[in-house]
Design a protein around this motif. Structure first.
Motif, short mmCIF file in Angstrom:
data_model
loop_
_atom_site.label_atom_id
_atom_site.label_comp_id
_atom_site.label_asym_id
_atom_site.label_seq_id
_atom_site.Cartn_x
_atom_site.Cartn_y
_atom_site.Cartn_z
N ILE A 80 4.78 -14.60 74.08
CA ILE A 80 5.21 -13.23 74.34
C ILE A 80 4.42 -12.32 73.42
N ILE A 81 3.95 -11.19 73.95
CA ILE A 81 3.26 -10.20 73.13
C ILE A 81 4.30 -9.21 72.63
N ALA A 82 4.28 -8.96 71.32
CA ALA A 82 5.28 -8.11 70.67
C ALA A 82 4.59 -7.15 69.72
N PRO A 83 5.26 -6.07 69.35
CA PRO A 83 4.65 -5.13 68.40
C PRO A 83 4.57 -5.72 67.00
N ALA A 84 3.42 -5.53 66.35
CA ALA A 84 3.27 -5.98 64.97
C ALA A 84 4.15 -5.18 64.03
N TYR A 85 4.36 -3.90 64.38
CA TYR A 85 5.23 -3.03 63.58
C TYR A 85 6.52 -2.80 64.33
N THR A 86 7.63 -3.26 63.76
CA THR A 86 8.95 -3.07 64.36
C THR A 86 9.98 -3.59 63.39
N PHE A 87 11.25 -3.46 63.73
CA PHE A 87 12.30 -4.20 63.03
C PHE A 87 12.20 -5.65 63.49
N PHE A 88 12.34 -6.57 62.58
CA PHE A 88 11.99 -7.97 62.88
C PHE A 88 12.77 -8.58 64.03
N ALA A 89 14.00 -8.09 64.30
CA ALA A 89 14.83 -8.71 65.33
C ALA A 89 14.26 -8.53 66.73
N HIS A 319 16.10 16.39 45.10
CA HIS A 319 16.88 17.59 45.47
C HIS A 319 18.08 17.24 46.34
N GLY A 320 18.46 15.99 46.37
CA GLY A 320 19.67 15.58 47.07
C GLY A 320 19.52 15.37 48.56
N CYS A 321 18.27 15.24 49.03
CA CYS A 321 18.05 14.98 50.46
C CYS A 321 17.97 13.48 50.72
N GLU A 322 18.22 13.10 51.96
CA GLU A 322 18.24 11.69 52.34
C GLU A 322 16.99 11.31 53.13
N PHE A 323 15.83 11.79 52.68
CA PHE A 323 14.56 11.36 53.25
C PHE A 323 14.16 10.02 52.65
N ASP A 324 13.43 9.23 53.42
CA ASP A 324 12.89 7.98 52.88
C ASP A 324 11.73 7.49 53.74
N MET A 325 10.94 6.60 53.14
CA MET A 325 9.93 5.88 53.90
C MET A 325 10.55 4.53 54.24
N PRO A 326 10.67 4.21 55.52
CA PRO A 326 11.49 3.06 55.93
C PRO A 326 11.10 1.76 55.23
N GLY A 327 12.11 1.04 54.77
CA GLY A 327 11.88 -0.26 54.14
C GLY A 327 12.30 -1.42 55.03
N SER A 328 13.08 -1.14 56.07
CA SER A 328 13.60 -2.21 56.92
C SER A 328 12.64 -2.57 58.05
N THR A 329 11.61 -1.76 58.23
CA THR A 329 10.60 -2.05 59.24
C THR A 329 9.25 -2.18 58.56
N PRO A 359 -4.45 -2.26 61.40
CA PRO A 359 -4.74 -0.93 60.85
C PRO A 359 -3.92 0.19 61.48
N GLY A 360 -3.66 0.10 62.80
CA GLY A 360 -2.87 1.14 63.43
C GLY A 360 -1.46 1.19 62.87
N ALA A 361 -0.86 0.02 62.71
CA ALA A 361 0.48 -0.05 62.14
C ALA A 361 0.50 0.47 60.70
N GLN A 362 -0.52 0.09 59.93
CA GLN A 362 -0.55 0.52 58.53
C GLN A 362 -0.70 2.03 58.40
N ARG A 363 -1.52 2.62 59.26
CA ARG A 363 -1.67 4.08 59.23
C ARG A 363 -0.34 4.76 59.50
N PHE A 364 0.40 4.23 60.46
CA PHE A 364 1.70 4.82 60.76
C PHE A 364 2.65 4.66 59.58
N ILE A 365 2.72 3.47 59.03
CA ILE A 365 3.62 3.20 57.91
C ILE A 365 3.33 4.13 56.73
N ASP A 366 2.05 4.36 56.46
CA ASP A 366 1.66 5.15 55.29
C ASP A 366 1.97 6.63 55.43
#
Length: 399
Positions: A80-89, A319-329, A359-366
């Motif tokens: 099966i072809i799947a996305p390299a970048y995703t939540f693992f499930a 400043h009390g905001c709930e921004f983040d760079m995702p760690g679960s994906t 590289p495409g996934a890494q650019r998005f993640i960064d």
């Protein structure tokens, strides 16, 4: 800049209506053995919401994806072809069943890039699964065309995309089957997942994966060869609880309001960030599709800033905001589960993995930053705080 932080994001809002729905179910039943109770009612309503003939409820999105793998008939020897970048499930249930997962790089939205598919196709490829990452629909036109041309099953992981569409058609309706997670998502059951399909056989086989005995005897065609498995199913139990289904029915009853409020907030951020050189709203072109309203996704533009995306995020958090760079994906292709030479390999043995680069996934993640997409009356203070802070910090770090 307003430095006072509003209350943290919570989902769902536990109001009197939700409390009453759960209370009524406590008096009604804590366990349904067939589809004639609240679980069946939830499935009917979810199918209507998703725009499909059928829905089957499970204890989690992961268990629904496992049922999808089984219903599709995928096993050892298949790919099966799947996305390299995703939540693992998205991919782990297939690997568990011995299916070889072949990973495709990401496009600019973090979704599986259709241009990567031809180079990954082999004689053993049976299916393509796509995730609509962070609510942005993948290019389902190109994906569906590729699957039709190569006689492959198209499977959708819509866990982030409850309210998304592509070319005017709801996601989850392009492929043979689709799965929605219903834990902390725009439509929630607390914990849970739902498989949807228009196909009778896929539905019946999915029922055998976690729903068995009474329900299987009642709902599976007695003339079907798999009817003989009705008593035992496939050996697993993974159906949704009645209390989760009651929560889900309450949330589906509020779906129009949830969508209206979340889409209005998304539009508000789009208006305010228009022309901001540091960050822009990470949503697909509205002429192609609409976002599924899971999170507020932002694209960071490093060439326009004096800081990194992580440094920007850290300032917003201060400043009390709930921004983040995702760690679960992340790039899941290098996880050892996907490199086991055979399903029977002892779990005490861990295969050596030669890391692959996407590289495409890494650019998005960064460059991807997210925040909660608030959706209730009374969230105005939190929305204003996040928006005002984002604008102010963007000005501070702009080149």
């Amino acid at each position: 800049m307003n430095a006072s932080a509003p209350a943290s994001y919570t989902w769902p809002r536990v109001d009197d209506r939700l409390r009453q729905a759960v209370g009524r179910q406590l008096d009604r039943s804590l366990s349904d053995r067939d589809g004639r109770g609240v679980i069946g009612e939830f499935e009917k309503e979810f199918a209507s919401f998703a725009g499909t003939r059928y829905a089957v409820a499970y204890s989690s999105g992961t268990s629904a994806l496992h049922a999808m793998c089984a219903a599709a008939g995928l096993g050892e020897g298949d790919e099966i072809i799947a996305p390299a970048y995703t939540f693992f499930a998205t991919a782990t249930p297939f690997a568990y069943e011995g299916v070889k997962v072949v990973f495709a790089d990401a496009d600019g939205w973090g979704n599986l890039d259709p241009a990567a598919l031809p180079g990954l196709l082999t004689a053993r490829t049976r299916a393509v699964i796509v995730t609509h990452m962070w609510g942005n629909p993948a290019d389902l036109t190109a994906l569906a065309e590729f699957c039709r041309a190569n006689d492959l099953l198209l499977l959708e992981d819509c866990s982030h995309a409850h309210f998304a569409d592509w070319a005017g058609q709801r996601v989850g309706t392009f492929g043979a089957m689709a799965v929605f997670s219903t834990n902390q998502k725009a439509i929630t059951t607390g914990e849970g997942g739902v498989l949807v399909t228009d196909h009778d056989q896929f539905r019946e086989l999915a029922l055998l994966h976690g729903h068995y005995n009474k329900r299987a005897f009642q709902e599976i065609n007695p003339q079907a060869p798999h009817y003989r498995y009705a008593l035992t199913g496939m050996g697993l139990k993974s159906r949704m609880t009645t209390l989760s289904a009651a929560i889900g029915l309450d949330q589906l009853g509020k779906a129009d309001d949830i969508e209206e409020r979340r889409r209005a907030i998304l539009d508000r951020f789009a208006d305010v960030l228009d022309g901001n050189p540091v960050v822009s709203l990470a949503t697909v072109d509205p002429e192609r599709g609409s976002n599924g309203l899971y999170v507020l996704g932002l694209r960071f533009h490093p060439e326009a800033a004096t800081v990194t995306a992580q440094q920007l995020t850290d300032r917003l958090i201060q400043h009390g905001c709930e921004f983040d760079m995702p760690g679960s994906t992340g790039v899941i292709a290098n996880e050892p589960l996907f490199h086991r030479p055979e399903r029977a390999m002892p779990w005490t043995m861990v295969p050596d993995v030669e890391p692959a680069v996407f590289p495409g996934a890494q650019r998005f993640i960064d460059t991807f930053v997210k925040a909660p997409l608030f959706g209730y009356a009374g969230d105005e203070q939190a929305v204003a705080h996040h928006l005002d802070t984002l604008v102010a910090v963007s000005k501070d770090v702009a080149r």
